[in-house]
Design an enzyme around this catalytic site. Structure first.
Site, mmCIF file in Angstrom:
data_model
loop_
_atom_site.group_PDB
_atom_site.id
_atom_site.type_symbol
_atom_site.label_atom_id
_atom_site.label_comp_id
_atom_site.label_asym_id
_atom_site.label_seq_id
_atom_site.Cartn_x
_atom_site.Cartn_y
_atom_site.Cartn_z
ATOM 1 N N TRP A 1 0.840 -1.211 0.000
ATOM 2 C CA TRP A 1 0.000 0.000 0.000
ATOM 3 C C TRP A 1 0.872 1.257 0.000
ATOM 4 O O TRP A 1 0.511 2.275 -0.584
ATOM 5 C CB TRP A 1 -0.985 -0.007 1.176
ATOM 6 C CG TRP A 1 -0.368 0.111 2.542
ATOM 7 C CD1 TRP A 1 0.086 -0.909 3.324
ATOM 8 C CD2 TRP A 1 -0.126 1.313 3.293
ATOM 9 N NE1 TRP A 1 0.593 -0.426 4.506
ATOM 10 C CE2 TRP A 1 0.467 0.934 4.520
ATOM 11 C CE3 TRP A 1 -0.353 2.665 3.058
ATOM 12 C CZ2 TRP A 1 0.831 1.857 5.499
ATOM 13 C CZ3 TRP A 1 0.014 3.591 4.042
ATOM 14 C CH2 TRP A 1 0.591 3.181 5.239
ATOM 15 N N SER B 1 3.717 -0.752 12.672
ATOM 16 C CA SER B 1 3.089 -1.946 12.068
ATOM 17 C C SER B 1 3.679 -2.201 10.690
ATOM 18 O O SER B 1 3.744 -3.335 10.240
ATOM 19 C CB SER B 1 1.584 -1.752 11.907
ATOM 20 O OG SER B 1 0.976 -1.607 13.155
ATOM 21 N N TYR B 2 4.079 -1.115 10.019
ATOM 22 C CA TYR B 2 4.556 -1.204 8.632
ATOM 23 C C TYR B 2 6.005 -0.724 8.586
ATOM 24 O O TYR B 2 6.275 0.435 8.942
ATOM 25 C CB TYR B 2 3.665 -0.354 7.714
ATOM 26 C CG TYR B 2 2.214 -0.774 7.808
ATOM 27 C CD1 TYR B 2 1.741 -1.866 7.090
ATOM 28 C CD2 TYR B 2 1.338 -0.112 8.664
ATOM 29 C CE1 TYR B 2 0.425 -2.283 7.202
ATOM 30 C CE2 TYR B 2 0.018 -0.516 8.783
ATOM 31 C CZ TYR B 2 -0.428 -1.601 8.050
ATOM 32 O OH TYR B 2 -1.728 -2.008 8.177
ATOM 33 N N HIS C 1 6.463 5.796 15.299
ATOM 34 C CA HIS C 1 6.143 4.670 16.182
ATOM 35 C C HIS C 1 7.316 3.712 16.245
ATOM 36 O O HIS C 1 7.949 3.425 15.239
ATOM 37 C CB HIS C 1 4.957 3.866 15.615
ATOM 38 C CG HIS C 1 3.623 4.420 15.972
ATOM 39 N ND1 HIS C 1 2.486 4.150 15.240
ATOM 40 C CD2 HIS C 1 3.230 5.213 17.007
ATOM 41 C CE1 HIS C 1 1.459 4.758 15.796
ATOM 42 N NE2 HIS C 1 1.879 5.421 16.856
ATOM 43 N N TYR C 2 7.563 3.201 17.454
ATOM 44 C CA TYR C 2 8.444 2.043 17.567
ATOM 45 C C TYR C 2 7.778 1.092 18.564
ATOM 46 O O TYR C 2 7.526 1.508 19.688
ATOM 47 C CB TYR C 2 9.845 2.418 18.049
ATOM 48 C CG TYR C 2 10.774 1.257 17.831
ATOM 49 C CD1 TYR C 2 11.206 0.917 16.554
ATOM 50 C CD2 TYR C 2 11.190 0.458 18.904
ATOM 51 C CE1 TYR C 2 12.039 -0.177 16.345
ATOM 52 C CE2 TYR C 2 12.018 -0.627 18.686
ATOM 53 C CZ TYR C 2 12.433 -0.935 17.410
ATOM 54 O OH TYR C 2 13.242 -2.022 17.181
ATOM 55 N N LEU D 1 9.834 3.582 6.547
ATOM 56 C CA LEU D 1 9.852 4.745 7.437
ATOM 57 C C LEU D 1 8.741 5.755 7.112
ATOM 58 O O LEU D 1 8.580 6.157 5.961
ATOM 59 C CB LEU D 1 11.211 5.444 7.396
ATOM 60 C CG LEU D 1 11.405 6.389 8.598
ATOM 61 C CD1 LEU D 1 11.764 5.607 9.849
ATOM 62 C CD2 LEU D 1 12.447 7.447 8.295
ATOM 63 N N HIS D 2 8.001 6.127 8.127
ATOM 64 C CA HIS D 2 6.952 7.136 7.980
ATOM 65 C C HIS D 2 6.817 7.904 9.291
ATOM 66 O O HIS D 2 7.162 7.391 10.356
ATOM 67 C CB HIS D 2 5.622 6.486 7.572
ATOM 68 C CG HIS D 2 5.164 5.430 8.525
ATOM 69 N ND1 HIS D 2 5.570 4.117 8.436
ATOM 70 C CD2 HIS D 2 4.345 5.493 9.599
ATOM 71 C CE1 HIS D 2 5.017 3.415 9.404
ATOM 72 N NE2 HIS D 2 4.271 4.221 10.140
ATOM 73 N N HIS E 1 4.178 10.317 11.708
ATOM 74 C CA HIS E 1 2.777 10.642 11.989
ATOM 75 C C HIS E 1 2.659 12.127 12.350
ATOM 76 O O HIS E 1 3.432 12.620 13.173
ATOM 77 C CB HIS E 1 2.266 9.818 13.169
ATOM 78 C CG HIS E 1 2.389 8.332 12.971
ATOM 79 N ND1 HIS E 1 1.305 7.509 12.803
ATOM 80 C CD2 HIS E 1 3.469 7.514 12.898
ATOM 81 C CE1 HIS E 1 1.719 6.257 12.650
ATOM 82 N NE2 HIS E 1 3.026 6.233 12.711
HETATM 83 P P1 M7G Z 1 2.344 2.375 11.930
HETATM 84 O O1 M7G Z 1 3.079 3.104 12.997
HETATM 85 O O2 M7G Z 1 3.180 1.525 11.008
HETATM 86 O O3 M7G Z 1 1.268 1.405 12.501
HETATM 87 O O4 M7G Z 1 1.576 3.462 11.124
HETATM 88 P P2 M7G Z 1 -0.133 1.554 13.227
HETATM 89 O O5 M7G Z 1 -1.161 1.255 12.142
HETATM 90 O O6 M7G Z 1 -0.113 0.434 14.230
HETATM 91 O O7 M7G Z 1 -0.207 2.902 13.800
HETATM 92 C C1 M7G Z 1 1.014 3.264 9.868
HETATM 93 C C2 M7G Z 1 -0.029 4.320 9.635
HETATM 94 O O8 M7G Z 1 -0.484 4.203 8.307
HETATM 95 C C3 M7G Z 1 -1.237 4.143 10.546
HETATM 96 O O9 M7G Z 1 -1.531 5.364 11.174
HETATM 97 C C4 M7G Z 1 -2.340 3.657 9.594
HETATM 98 O O10 M7G Z 1 -3.625 4.111 9.979
HETATM 99 C C5 M7G Z 1 -1.901 4.231 8.273
HETATM 100 N N1 M7G Z 1 -2.330 3.432 7.117
HETATM 101 C C6 M7G Z 1 -2.331 2.086 7.026
HETATM 102 N N2 M7G Z 1 -2.749 1.718 5.801
HETATM 103 C C7 M7G Z 1 -2.850 0.341 5.344
HETATM 104 C C8 M7G Z 1 -3.017 2.843 5.075
HETATM 105 C C9 M7G Z 1 -3.463 3.088 3.747
HETATM 106 O O11 M7G Z 1 -3.710 2.202 2.930
HETATM 107 N N3 M7G Z 1 -3.591 4.401 3.384
HETATM 108 C C10 M7G Z 1 -3.324 5.430 4.260
HETATM 109 N N4 M7G Z 1 -3.497 6.676 3.827
HETATM 110 N N5 M7G Z 1 -2.904 5.220 5.524
HETATM 111 C C11 M7G Z 1 -2.748 3.934 5.934
#
Ligand code: M7G
Length: 339
Positions: free
Chosen positions: A177, A274-275, A270-271, A278-279, A281
């Protein structure tokens, strides 16, 4: 309960501003009509949004729910495959009030002295639920949304190398994604800002948890174009220009698009994430976004300063984070006698 909300128009918040003039028109109180998710999803997903993809959904179990948050997380089957559906009542916005008061039907529940309660049925378009669908969902998705007890783990640098890294290399969620966003194969119309530089660049867009109808729960994510950074653990002082770029340009873009200054933002990583791509928030200060607690969220400003004082801070330090009872990583830590 009704809360006072900003009068800022959210109608076009998901689209790029073409010019300052357009931006100020869109944000002016007189143009306050809010786009529905349906309208927002027109464009590349327009056709899909017409049909009810959930009509064949068979509920297996409720994974968790919250009366306070007005959410329910449901595991079920669609076409014999696992699916997770999240339903969430959306907040009541100030710009909908006039229509709610004039166009709803009211049924009296009780009246006593100066007090009365009613069941109010608002017009359907003001009575939407946000539905998030994960399909087909993996077992890991089902676990992610299940209410679970958590345990705090202290991960040393060695633990990361010997336990966490091998585990995430085998077991983490697909980041397809993320690649779809970076390659403009999905959500391209939702991009708020992009710096296309392959080393320092990123894409800023609304997190899918945010319905974009009010700023109170503003939630965006900045996804790096660099693909080789999994998490905080991979960062060294070499990445300071990237982090500073995301911090500065992310804040600037949010100020320009949503009129929210940096002093109203919580910007963090986040550490564990989930993904593992690197991103960062970006959420509105005061909004208790899931995962914004001290055991999981690392403020970007702190990350930058830690790397400035010690180029290998995140390679060497013990990092704490919560793991849910049924997380395979927790079992690995237990097997290694770390818990
Ligand atoms: P994370 O820290 O990897 O995990 O953040 P978390 O989901 O446990 O917080 C990933 C972030 O990406 C989260 O805030 C999700 O809500 C967001 N996210 C996940 N997906 C699958 C998508 C998506 O398909 N599109 C968008 N725009 N955001 C997503």
């Amino acid at each position: 309960m009704l809360r006072k909300r900003r009068q800022t128009n959210m109608a076009a918040v998901s689209t790029k501003r073409e010019s300052n003039r357009e931006a100020s028109d869109e944000l002016s109180p007189k143009n306050k009509k809010t786009k529905t998710d349906h309208e927002n999803s027109q464009g590349e997903n327009g056709k899909e949004s017409e049909e009810n993809v959930l009509s064949g959904f068979q509920t297996t179990t409720v994974l968790s729910d919250s009366t306070r948050e007005k959410t329910i997380f449901v595991h079920g089957k669609l076409d014999d495959q696992n699916a997770v559906v999240i339903l969430e009542k959306t907040p009541i916005t100030e710009d909908a009030l006039a229509e709610i008061f004039t166009a709803s039907t009211l049924k009296l529940d009780m009246r006593n002295d100066i007090y009365s309660t009613y069941r109010l049925q608002a017009p359907p378009h003001l009575n939407e639920l946000k539905a998030t669908v994960v399909f087909p969902a993996t077992e890991k998705h089902v676990k992610k949304y299940q209410r679970q007890e958590s345990f705090l783990v202290e991960e040393t640098a060695d633990d990361y190398q010997s336990i966490t890294l091998p585990f995430i290399q085998k077991q983490s969620f697909s980041v397809q994604w993320v690649y779809n966003i970076l390659e403009k194969k999905a959500e391209s119309e939702r991009i708020v800002f992009e710096d296309p530089d392959p080393k320092l660049g990123f894409v800023l867009l609304p997190d899918f948890k945010w319905d974009q109808k009010q700023l109170d729960n503003l939630y965006l994510i900045a996804i790096t174009h660099q693909r080789n950074l999994k998490s905080l653990r991979d960062l060294t002082s070499e990445h300071l220009p990237l982090l500073q770029n995301i911090f500065q340009k992310g804040k600037d873009a949010i100020l320009q698009h949503y009129s929210l200054p940096a002093s109203k933002l919580r910007v963090y990583l986040h550490y564990q994430p989930s993904y593992y791509h690197l991103h960062v928030h970006f959420t509105k200060l005061g909004y208790e976004a899931p995962g914004c607690g001290v055991e999981r969220a690392h403020l970007l400003i702190d990350v930058i300063q830690n790397l400035q004082s010690d180029p290998h801070y995140y390679k060497t330090r013990t990092l704490s984070f919560p793991l849910r009872a049924d997380d395979g990583l927790l079992s690995q830590f237990k097997e290694a006698g770390k818990l």
